[in-house]
Design a protein around this motif. Structure first.
Motif, PDB file in Angstrom:
ATOM      1  N   LYS A   1       0.885  -1.179   0.000  1.00  0.00           N
ATOM      2  CA  LYS A   1       0.000   0.000   0.000  1.00  0.00           C
ATOM      3  C   LYS A   1       0.919   1.225   0.000  1.00  0.00           C
ATOM      4  CE  LYS A   1      -3.602  -2.458   2.510  1.00  0.00           C
ATOM      5  NZ  LYS A   1      -4.273  -2.661   3.819  1.00  0.00           N
ATOM      6  N   GLY A   2       1.243   1.671  -1.182  1.00  0.00           N
ATOM      7  CA  GLY A   2       2.296   2.662  -1.333  1.00  0.00           C
ATOM      8  C   GLY A   2       1.825   4.095  -1.364  1.00  0.00           C
ATOM      9  N   VAL A   3       2.755   4.970  -1.695  1.00  0.00           N
ATOM     10  CA  VAL A   3       2.497   6.402  -1.811  1.00  0.00           C
ATOM     11  C   VAL A   3       3.124   6.879  -3.125  1.00  0.00           C
ATOM     12  CG1 VAL A   3       2.482   6.744   0.685  1.00  0.00           C
ATOM     13  CG2 VAL A   3       4.628   7.030  -0.581  1.00  0.00           C
ATOM     14  N   ASN A   4       2.905   8.146  -3.440  1.00  0.00           N
ATOM     15  CA  ASN A   4       3.526   8.734  -4.620  1.00  0.00           C
ATOM     16  C   ASN A   4       4.577   9.726  -4.156  1.00  0.00           C
ATOM     17  OD1 ASN A   4       4.215   9.884  -7.055  1.00  0.00           O
ATOM     18  ND2 ASN A   4       2.352  11.100  -7.228  1.00  0.00           N
ATOM     19  N   SER A   5       5.833   9.329  -4.207  1.00  0.00           N
ATOM     20  CA  SER A   5       6.925  10.198  -3.755  1.00  0.00           C
ATOM     21  C   SER A   5       8.132   9.971  -4.651  1.00  0.00           C
ATOM     22  CB  SER A   5       7.271   9.904  -2.287  1.00  0.00           C
ATOM     23  OG  SER A   5       8.292  10.772  -1.853  1.00  0.00           O
ATOM     24  N   ARG A   6       8.217  10.782  -5.708  1.00  0.00           N
ATOM     25  CA  ARG A   6       9.267  10.570  -6.696  1.00  0.00           C
ATOM     26  C   ARG A   6       9.999  11.881  -6.974  1.00  0.00           C
ATOM     27  NH1 ARG A   6       5.310   7.400 -10.836  1.00  0.00           N
ATOM     28  NH2 ARG A   6       4.245   9.392 -10.585  1.00  0.00           N
ATOM     29  N   LEU A   7      11.296  11.789  -7.162  1.00  0.00           N
ATOM     30  CA  LEU A   7      12.114  12.928  -7.562  1.00  0.00           C
ATOM     31  C   LEU A   7      12.013  13.062  -9.081  1.00  0.00           C
ATOM     32  CD1 LEU A   7      14.289  15.027  -6.576  1.00  0.00           C
ATOM     33  CD2 LEU A   7      15.997  13.296  -7.163  1.00  0.00           C
ATOM     34  N   ASP A   8      11.600  14.260  -9.564  1.00  0.00           N
ATOM     35  CA  ASP A   8      11.436  14.379 -11.012  1.00  0.00           C
ATOM     36  C   ASP A   8      12.779  14.536 -11.719  1.00  0.00           C
ATOM     37  OD1 ASP A   8      12.033  17.264 -11.728  1.00  0.00           O
ATOM     38  OD2 ASP A   8      10.458  17.619 -10.253  1.00  0.00           O
TER      39      ASP A   8
END
Length: 361
Positions: A224-231
């Motif tokens: 059950k993840g999240v959205n946390s990304r370095l663009d």
């Protein structure tokens, strides 16, 4: 006016390289989880001396993802300094864990290892160390405590990119480390950004998936993840600036040494360090009993200052349940601390001017 931090001047030094890399990204048409992220993650891991790095959206997410990756939750306790920026504590409570606050050493402002052991219980899972203001925590005693009680060590390295302890850089002094690349950091992007570094392959793979909606491959979600990304654009900017980080830190160290050698005013308490390489001076924080008067005085002399941080976490409205608690050392620090300008683009003349004005206070 001498700015507290002139981000325009700092970043303009890299303008040509940044323009070139951004143009490359625009030509490629790939904006997330691409070549720029892979390059920066590899280079930043190498810089820190770790096997792995995951670029994420910001520093708070980095700490949050470490705690989530270890599976810590309700009923678990994590030891953390009482005088840190609130993000360190938010990451703990966000996962349902209980933050256990420890007073700092009044001289270094970092967690006092001698106070940790008495706070350890059967519910304690980790010690979060914060390399506050840019100074690496003295880790030896913490390593020994963690080994004795089988605890994880989580580093909050948001303010100390590049600092050393016993020949190793922060980010490689515990089990996992969270970094912030907020624009004002020693290594800052042009927006929000963060990273996790670790040598733990299992944790690395888990955090990489959790940060991407819990997905290990497209449309396949194992957490059950999240959205946390370095663009990609921020990753490219960081990779460019990383090449110059050690030089920028050296300049900060030169300025800090000048301040410490030449500011001579009994009203001003200067910061201390136990080793020149241990401190990269994200903040040059002095203390004075008449902070408001001192800040107004500097403002009248065209010197901007900042306060890191005016209110300790246990006195914040977000943690009303702690309002009855007292952490006197933290409270003294928060009442008297004030940060004067320090950055790689300050000129020698500006540094001398700041010093002379402070000495005349």
């Amino acid at each position: 006016m001498i700015k507290f931090l002139d981000l325009g001047k700092i970043n303009n030094r890299f303008r040509a390289e940044i323009d070139q890399r951004i143009q490359k990204i625009l030509d490629n048409g790939w904006y997330l989880q691409g070549e720029e992220n892979e390059t920066f993650n590899r280079n930043f891991a190498n810089f820190c001396g770790t096997k792995y790095c995951v670029g994420v959206a910001n520093g708070l997410d980095a700490l949050n993802l470490i705690i989530k990756g270890y599976g810590f939750g309700p009923g678990d306790e994590i030891i953390v300094p009482a005088n840190t920026y609130i993000a360190s504590i938010l990451a703990i409570s966000e996962n349902g864990c209980t933050p256990v606050l420890i007073e700092p050493d009044i001289n270094t402002y970092n967690i006092n290892p001698k106070l940790i052991e008495e706070k350890i219980t059967s519910r304690t899972k980790a010690i979060m160390v914060v390399h506050l203001y840019g100074q690496a925590v003295k880790m030896q005693e913490i390593w020994e405590i963690a080994k004795k009680y089988n605890l994880k060590i989580i580093e909050d390295s948001a303010q100390a990119h590049g600092a050393y302890y016993k020949g190793k850089r922060v980010g490689n002094l515990g089990d996992a480390s969270g970094f912030s690349f907020y624009p004002g950091k020693n290594l800052g992007c042009m927006g929000d950004g963060g990273a996790v570094t670790t040598n733990d392959e299992i944790l690395y793979e888990k955090i990489k998936a959790i940060a991407n909606y819990g997905s290990d491959r497209k449309y396949h979600h194992i957490y059950k993840g999240v959205n946390s990304r370095l663009d990609e654009i921020q990753a490219a900017i960081l990779d460019i600036k990383l090449k110059y980080l050690d030089l920028d830190n050296k300049r900060r160290q030169q300025i800090a040494k000048y301040y410490r050698d030449n500011i001579k005013n009994e009203k001003i308490i200067l910061p201390q360090t136990y080793n020149e390489d241990s401190h990269v001076w994200h903040i040059f924080a002095v203390r004075t009993n008449n902070r408001d008067d001192f800040q107004n005085y500097l403002e009248k002399h065209n010197i901007q200052t900042n306060i890191h941080y005016p209110t300790p976490p246990h006195q914040q409205g977000a943690y009303k349940e702690w309002s009855h608690l007292s952490y006197p050392i933290s409270e003294i620090i928060h009442k008297t601390i004030i940060s004067i300008p320090i950055s790689p683009v300050l000129t020698d003349e500006e540094v001398r001017n700041i010093t002379e004005v402070i000495n005349a206070y």
